[in-house]
Motif scaffolding. Structure first.
Motif, PDB file in Angstrom:
ATOM      1  N   TRP A   1       0.835  -1.210   0.000  1.00  0.00           N
ATOM      2  CA  TRP A   1       0.000   0.000   0.000  1.00  0.00           C
ATOM      3  C   TRP A   1       0.865   1.254   0.000  1.00  0.00           C
ATOM      4  O   TRP A   1       0.563   2.233  -0.701  1.00  0.00           O
ATOM      5  N   LEU A   2       1.919   1.227   0.763  1.00  0.00           N
ATOM      6  CA  LEU A   2       2.790   2.397   0.855  1.00  0.00           C
ATOM      7  C   LEU A   2       3.596   2.598  -0.432  1.00  0.00           C
ATOM      8  O   LEU A   2       3.903   3.731  -0.811  1.00  0.00           O
ATOM      9  N   GLU A   3       3.909   1.491  -1.110  1.00  0.00           N
ATOM     10  CA  GLU A   3       4.764   1.586  -2.294  1.00  0.00           C
ATOM     11  C   GLU A   3       3.980   1.868  -3.571  1.00  0.00           C
ATOM     12  O   GLU A   3       4.483   2.538  -4.472  1.00  0.00           O
ATOM     13  N   ARG A   4       2.759   1.342  -3.681  1.00  0.00           N
ATOM     14  CA  ARG A   4       1.978   1.539  -4.909  1.00  0.00           C
ATOM     15  C   ARG A   4       1.070   2.751  -4.744  1.00  0.00           C
ATOM     16  O   ARG A   4       0.004   2.688  -4.138  1.00  0.00           O
ATOM     17  N   ARG A   5       1.512   3.867  -5.309  1.00  0.00           N
ATOM     18  CA  ARG A   5       0.805   5.130  -5.073  1.00  0.00           C
ATOM     19  C   ARG A   5      -0.329   5.383  -6.063  1.00  0.00           C
ATOM     20  O   ARG A   5      -1.301   6.060  -5.729  1.00  0.00           O
ATOM     21  N   GLU A   6      -0.198   4.893  -7.286  1.00  0.00           N
ATOM     22  CA  GLU A   6      -1.187   5.203  -8.314  1.00  0.00           C
ATOM     23  C   GLU A   6      -1.631   3.923  -9.041  1.00  0.00           C
ATOM     24  O   GLU A   6      -1.303   3.720 -10.207  1.00  0.00           O
ATOM     25  N   PRO A   7      -2.371   3.070  -8.367  1.00  0.00           N
ATOM     26  CA  PRO A   7      -2.858   1.858  -9.038  1.00  0.00           C
ATOM     27  C   PRO A   7      -3.932   2.208 -10.060  1.00  0.00           C
ATOM     28  O   PRO A   7      -4.601   3.240  -9.964  1.00  0.00           O
ATOM     29  N   THR A   8      -4.106   1.335 -11.034  1.00  0.00           N
ATOM     30  CA  THR A   8      -5.178   1.524 -12.015  1.00  0.00           C
ATOM     31  C   THR A   8      -6.534   1.211 -11.390  1.00  0.00           C
ATOM     32  O   THR A   8      -7.510   1.937 -11.598  1.00  0.00           O
ATOM     33  N   VAL A   9      -6.594   0.139 -10.600  1.00  0.00           N
ATOM     34  CA  VAL A   9      -7.867  -0.338 -10.057  1.00  0.00           C
ATOM     35  C   VAL A   9      -7.837  -0.314  -8.537  1.00  0.00           C
ATOM     36  O   VAL A   9      -6.860  -0.760  -7.921  1.00  0.00           O
ATOM     37  N   THR A  10      -8.892   0.228  -7.946  1.00  0.00           N
ATOM     38  CA  THR A  10      -9.116   0.119  -6.510  1.00  0.00           C
ATOM     39  C   THR A  10     -10.296  -0.808  -6.280  1.00  0.00           C
ATOM     40  O   THR A  10     -11.387  -0.585  -6.818  1.00  0.00           O
TER      41      THR A  10
ATOM     42  N   ARG B   1      -7.432   5.376  -4.654  1.00  0.00           N
ATOM     43  CA  ARG B   1      -6.458   6.109  -5.456  1.00  0.00           C
ATOM     44  C   ARG B   1      -6.473   5.690  -6.922  1.00  0.00           C
ATOM     45  O   ARG B   1      -5.800   6.315  -7.750  1.00  0.00           O
ATOM     46  N   GLY B   2      -7.194   4.635  -7.263  1.00  0.00           N
ATOM     47  CA  GLY B   2      -7.247   4.171  -8.646  1.00  0.00           C
ATOM     48  C   GLY B   2      -8.255   4.954  -9.463  1.00  0.00           C
ATOM     49  O   GLY B   2      -9.196   5.553  -8.933  1.00  0.00           O
ATOM     50  N   ARG B   3      -8.073   4.953 -10.772  1.00  0.00           N
ATOM     51  CA  ARG B   3      -9.049   5.649 -11.635  1.00  0.00           C
ATOM     52  C   ARG B   3     -10.278   4.782 -11.904  1.00  0.00           C
ATOM     53  O   ARG B   3     -11.305   5.283 -12.335  1.00  0.00           O
ATOM     54  N   TYR B   4     -10.144   3.467 -11.651  1.00  0.00           N
ATOM     55  CA  TYR B   4     -11.278   2.556 -11.763  1.00  0.00           C
ATOM     56  C   TYR B   4     -11.516   1.899 -10.401  1.00  0.00           C
ATOM     57  O   TYR B   4     -10.563   1.567  -9.693  1.00  0.00           O
ATOM     58  N   CYS B   5     -12.798   1.696 -10.065  1.00  0.00           N
ATOM     59  CA  CYS B   5     -13.158   1.056  -8.795  1.00  0.00           C
ATOM     60  C   CYS B   5     -13.929  -0.223  -9.069  1.00  0.00           C
ATOM     61  O   CYS B   5     -14.991  -0.189  -9.719  1.00  0.00           O
ATOM     62  N   LEU B   6     -13.398  -1.339  -8.583  1.00  0.00           N
ATOM     63  CA  LEU B   6     -14.101  -2.621  -8.684  1.00  0.00           C
ATOM     64  C   LEU B   6     -14.870  -2.847  -7.393  1.00  0.00           C
ATOM     65  O   LEU B   6     -14.281  -2.908  -6.316  1.00  0.00           O
ATOM     66  N   ILE B   7     -16.179  -2.976  -7.497  1.00  0.00           N
ATOM     67  CA  ILE B   7     -17.028  -3.223  -6.326  1.00  0.00           C
ATOM     68  C   ILE B   7     -17.109  -4.729  -6.123  1.00  0.00           C
ATOM     69  O   ILE B   7     -17.660  -5.455  -6.958  1.00  0.00           O
ATOM     70  N   LEU B   8     -16.552  -5.198  -5.026  1.00  0.00           N
ATOM     71  CA  LEU B   8     -16.482  -6.638  -4.775  1.00  0.00           C
ATOM     72  C   LEU B   8     -16.928  -6.917  -3.350  1.00  0.00           C
ATOM     73  O   LEU B   8     -16.249  -6.532  -2.394  1.00  0.00           O
TER      74      LEU B   8
ATOM     75  N   VAL C   1      -9.609  -7.669 -17.797  1.00  0.00           N
ATOM     76  CA  VAL C   1     -10.591  -7.602 -18.879  1.00  0.00           C
ATOM     77  C   VAL C   1     -11.524  -6.408 -18.691  1.00  0.00           C
ATOM     78  O   VAL C   1     -11.810  -5.662 -19.645  1.00  0.00           O
ATOM     79  N   LEU C   2     -11.998  -6.183 -17.465  1.00  0.00           N
ATOM     80  CA  LEU C   2     -12.884  -5.037 -17.227  1.00  0.00           C
ATOM     81  C   LEU C   2     -12.145  -3.724 -17.413  1.00  0.00           C
ATOM     82  O   LEU C   2     -12.690  -2.763 -17.973  1.00  0.00           O
ATOM     83  N   ALA C   3     -10.901  -3.652 -16.944  1.00  0.00           N
ATOM     84  CA  ALA C   3     -10.115  -2.425 -17.114  1.00  0.00           C
ATOM     85  C   ALA C   3      -9.886  -2.145 -18.600  1.00  0.00           C
ATOM     86  O   ALA C   3      -9.993  -0.987 -19.054  1.00  0.00           O
ATOM     87  N   ALA C   4      -9.587  -3.182 -19.374  1.00  0.00           N
ATOM     88  CA  ALA C   4      -9.385  -2.997 -20.809  1.00  0.00           C
ATOM     89  C   ALA C   4     -10.672  -2.534 -21.490  1.00  0.00           C
ATOM     90  O   ALA C   4     -10.636  -1.715 -22.423  1.00  0.00           O
ATOM     91  N   ALA C   5     -11.812  -3.052 -21.017  1.00  0.00           N
ATOM     92  CA  ALA C   5     -13.095  -2.636 -21.602  1.00  0.00           C
ATOM     93  C   ALA C   5     -13.326  -1.144 -21.393  1.00  0.00           C
ATOM     94  O   ALA C   5     -13.795  -0.443 -22.299  1.00  0.00           O
ATOM     95  N   LEU C   6     -12.997  -0.633 -20.210  1.00  0.00           N
ATOM     96  CA  LEU C   6     -13.158   0.803 -19.960  1.00  0.00           C
ATOM     97  C   LEU C   6     -12.128   1.612 -20.735  1.00  0.00           C
ATOM     98  O   LEU C   6     -12.421   2.717 -21.206  1.00  0.00           O
TER      99      LEU C   6
ATOM    100  N   MET D   1     -16.955  -2.617 -12.523  1.00  0.00           N
ATOM    101  CA  MET D   1     -15.813  -1.706 -12.454  1.00  0.00           C
ATOM    102  C   MET D   1     -16.291  -0.334 -12.909  1.00  0.00           C
ATOM    103  O   MET D   1     -16.754  -0.183 -14.050  1.00  0.00           O
ATOM    104  N   ILE D   2     -16.184   0.634 -12.017  1.00  0.00           N
ATOM    105  CA  ILE D   2     -16.754   1.963 -12.242  1.00  0.00           C
ATOM    106  C   ILE D   2     -15.631   2.987 -12.321  1.00  0.00           C
ATOM    107  O   ILE D   2     -14.673   2.947 -11.533  1.00  0.00           O
ATOM    108  N   ARG D   3     -15.752   3.909 -13.236  1.00  0.00           N
ATOM    109  CA  ARG D   3     -14.794   5.019 -13.262  1.00  0.00           C
ATOM    110  C   ARG D   3     -14.957   5.820 -11.967  1.00  0.00           C
ATOM    111  O   ARG D   3     -16.074   6.221 -11.606  1.00  0.00           O
ATOM    112  N   ALA D   4     -13.851   6.075 -11.283  1.00  0.00           N
ATOM    113  CA  ALA D   4     -13.921   6.803 -10.020  1.00  0.00           C
ATOM    114  C   ALA D   4     -14.560   8.169 -10.228  1.00  0.00           C
ATOM    115  O   ALA D   4     -15.356   8.631  -9.395  1.00  0.00           O
ATOM    116  N   GLU D   5     -14.275   8.788 -11.348  1.00  0.00           N
ATOM    117  CA  GLU D   5     -14.850  10.106 -11.631  1.00  0.00           C
ATOM    118  C   GLU D   5     -16.365  10.027 -11.739  1.00  0.00           C
ATOM    119  O   GLU D   5     -17.095  10.878 -11.213  1.00  0.00           O
ATOM    120  N   ALA D   6     -16.874   8.988 -12.414  1.00  0.00           N
ATOM    121  CA  ALA D   6     -18.326   8.834 -12.576  1.00  0.00           C
ATOM    122  C   ALA D   6     -18.989   8.545 -11.239  1.00  0.00           C
ATOM    123  O   ALA D   6     -20.068   9.079 -10.937  1.00  0.00           O
TER     124      ALA D   6
END
Length: 630
Positions: A381-390, A469-476, A489-494, A546-551
């Protein structure tokens, strides 16, 4: 020459419109004139014979009054393409007794019609240039394809293939046949079918019901495009043979058979090419169409009744305006259900208030507890500052499943993510289970926060989102699992569809599936594409997306309105639709949805009156005219 006048209903299923187009093209190739009408039977002529495909659907859509007199029906050919054992086949059989001639595309169906005293002829469908999309150089980026309407039987078997399907690039195009599909829609493809079949390596075929009816048209679609058919055992497959032209097996084994072919590319290529060449060279559609034309010539010899007239289609009434909300008098039972639900929710609210008061009393300074407490984080968590998916997970008393959920993330092989778990006041050791897992997976980016007092699903997800911190959020959810390909696959779709606010996969139901289905659930979840109009009838998209964090931020996150307890996901999708945003179905089975006969849905479904009223209040444009049930 005798003209074959094809008469179609308005809003006819595209499936039959396509068949008529192929028949007409073959007739034209043989020099036989034909026409098509969607306005009723054309005026009778000595050189004109009518063709109806299929009669049951024509009558269902236009009414029995749209058929002409029996004397003109004696100059009419019916073509049946329905499965024996269904009400549609039975209706065709009843109507066929009035027709001048009847064809059926299935040898089994033809035999049953003859047993019923109808002199039916088999129409052996086969190769036609109109359907030929075979391209040996075409890239096949779909490993396994399914095309068909949803039935419980199909979903049960498809769902059982979840783990196998998750390893391959699949496209599960499942349609809703509760109404005709005359055009393309979110769940139904028309001309795009040819593109899907031309990209597919394997097409899986499952019967709608238990009857072993061979779906000849679906098989020929696949063969014309070079997709190898894997089907359950069927009647009337000849002259095709299993192992040479297609692969047949028990329904529960089809996933394994498909995988076996995919693991043997030379065999797959050999079956694909040899089957196409066999059908092209040895199984033409032309002889069956010639028989159709010859039958029409014989019917044309029958004297045209004097003064014969045909009914014209009556104008379809315009669609009524959307119904306005009306006061509905609650019944005694509905009022009782609403009261029980309100009582349960009041008790839940009281327990939360008491817990907050207890926390305040226990505090040395008598201060109310904070909304959330930062509990633990990993080195990752401390090392990965900008993940694609949260990954956002709300956790409440799921100590027995949270480890499996987290393990599914760790085992995905996808590294560009972080997981944030909100322990929503659990009292069964759930939070401790997460901390233990985090110590064992210190290299993965994980954060655990805790609500000192249980605050509800919407609040717990929003708390996790506050730290994302990710630009995409996976609700799990804490009792579900992802398959390894889910996140990439979901990240690539977005990435590939910037206009989509969120992407969601098809889910495989696991756990107490039989009880879940008996209660109205289905063995597969999130089947259909994005369609705001479908939301007017209820939710059909699971939370796992997987939802865009901005949306998610723009629509205000998840609702915390107590009236929408258990409806948080539905409210979010309605909010997306209300804001003009759209979702994207990724038609692959990429995750597992754990069902349970005892869950928050029990309370949710006692009464839906207040929840629907709240949803209408929050989303007035989308839900205009919807009336809360009683």
């Amino acid at each position: 020459m005798t003209e074959l006048a094809f008469v179609l209903a308005r809003d006819q299923n595209w499936f039959f419109v396509e068949l008529v187009a192929a028949l007409r093209e073959e007739l034209e190739r043989q020099g036989v004139p034909s026409s098509v009408s969607t306005e009723g039977f054309p005026e009778p002529r000595d050189d004109r014979v009518y063709v109806v495909v299929p009669p049951h659907e024509f009558v269902a859509l236009e009414g029995p009054g749209a058929l002409p007199s029996d004397k003109l029906l004696a100059r009419t050919i019916f073509i049946s393409a329905e499965q024996p054992g269904t009400v549609h086949f039975d209706d065709n059989a009843k109507l066929a007794k009035r027709a001048g001639a009847t064809f059926d595309i299935s040898p089994w169906g033809t035999e049953l019609l003859r047993d019923a005293g109808i002199p039916a002829q088999q129409m052996q469908v086969g190769y036609t240039p109109r359907w030929d999309h075979f391209d040996p150089e075409r890239e096949r980026d779909i490993d396994i394809l399914f095309l068909g309407c949803q039935t419980l039987r199909r979903l049960q078997y498809l769902g059982s293939f979840g783990r196998t399907f998750s390893r391959w690039r699949c496209h599960l195009q499942i349609s809703d046949n509760s109404a005709p599909n005359p055009t393309a829609s979110a769940g139904f493809v028309t001309d795009d079918k040819w593109d899907l079949l031309s990209r597919a390596k394997v097409l899986i075929n499952l019967h709608q019901g238990g009857a072993p009816y061979f779906e000849w048209l679906r098989a020929l679609d696949a063969i014309h495009c070079g997709a190898v058919l894997v089907s359950e055992h069927s009647v009337g497959v000849e002259p095709l043979s299993s192992g040479h032209h297609l692969v047949l097996g028990r329904p529960e084994s089809l996933g394994y058979l498909a995988e076996g072919l995919l693991l043997d590319p030379p065999l797959l290529e050999r079956i694909r090419t040899k089957t196409y060449e066999y059908v092209r060279d040895s199984l033409p559609f032309a002889p069956a169409v010639a028989s159709l034309a010859a039958t029409a010539e014989k019917l044309a010899e029958r004297r045209l009744p004097s003064g014969a007239a045909v009914p014209l289609f009556t104008a379809k009434p315009p669609l009524p305006p959307p119904a306005q909300p009306a006061a509905v008098e609650p019944t005694e039972l509905s009022a009782l259900r609403a009261g029980v639900k309100a009582t349960r929710l009041d008790l839940l609210s009281m327990r939360r208030q008491l817990s907050r008061l207890e926390e305040t009393v226990r505090s040395p300074d008598r201060l109310p507890p904070p909304r959330a407490i930062w509990v633990d984080q990993t080195r990752g968590w401390l090392e990965r500052r900008e993940p694609t998916v949260t990954v956002l997970t709300a956790l409440y008393n799921h100590a027995e499943t949270i480890g499996e959920m987290l393990d599914s993330l760790a085992g995905s092989g996808y590294a560009d993510f972080e997981v944030i778990v909100t322990d929503d006041g659990s009292n069964d050791g759930s939070g401790e289970a997460v901390s233990t897992w985090m110590r064992e997976h210190d290299d993965l980016a994980a954060l655990l926060v805790r609500h000192p007092v249980n605050s509800g699903l919407g609040t717990a997800r929003n708390t996790a989102f506050d730290f994302a911190r990710g630009r995409y959020c996976l609700i799990l959810d804490s009792d579900n699992e992802v398959y390894p390909r889910c996140m990439p696959v979901l990240a690539a779709a977005l990435d590939d569809n910037p206009e989509a606010a969120f992407a969601y996969p098809i889910l495989q139901a696991t756990g107490a599936v039989e009880a879940y289905v008996a209660g109205g659930g289905a063995p597969m979840v999130s089947l259909f594409g994005w369609d705001p109009q479908r939301l007017r009838h209820g939710n059909y998209i699971d939370a796992l997306s997987m939802i865009r964090a901005e949306a998610l931020r723009e629509v205000g996150g998840y609702t915390t309105d107590g009236r929408l307890y258990g409806w948080e996901d539905y409210d979010l999708w309605c909010g997306m639709a209300e804001a003009g945003k759209r979702g994207l179905l990724v038609p692959e089975m990429l995750a597992r949805y754990r069902t349970s006969p005892a869950s928050m849905q029990w309370t949710t479904n006692i009464s839906t009156t207040a929840a629907v009223a709240a949803a209408i209040e929050r989303h007035p444009k989308l839900l205009a005219g919807v009336v809360p049930p009683q």
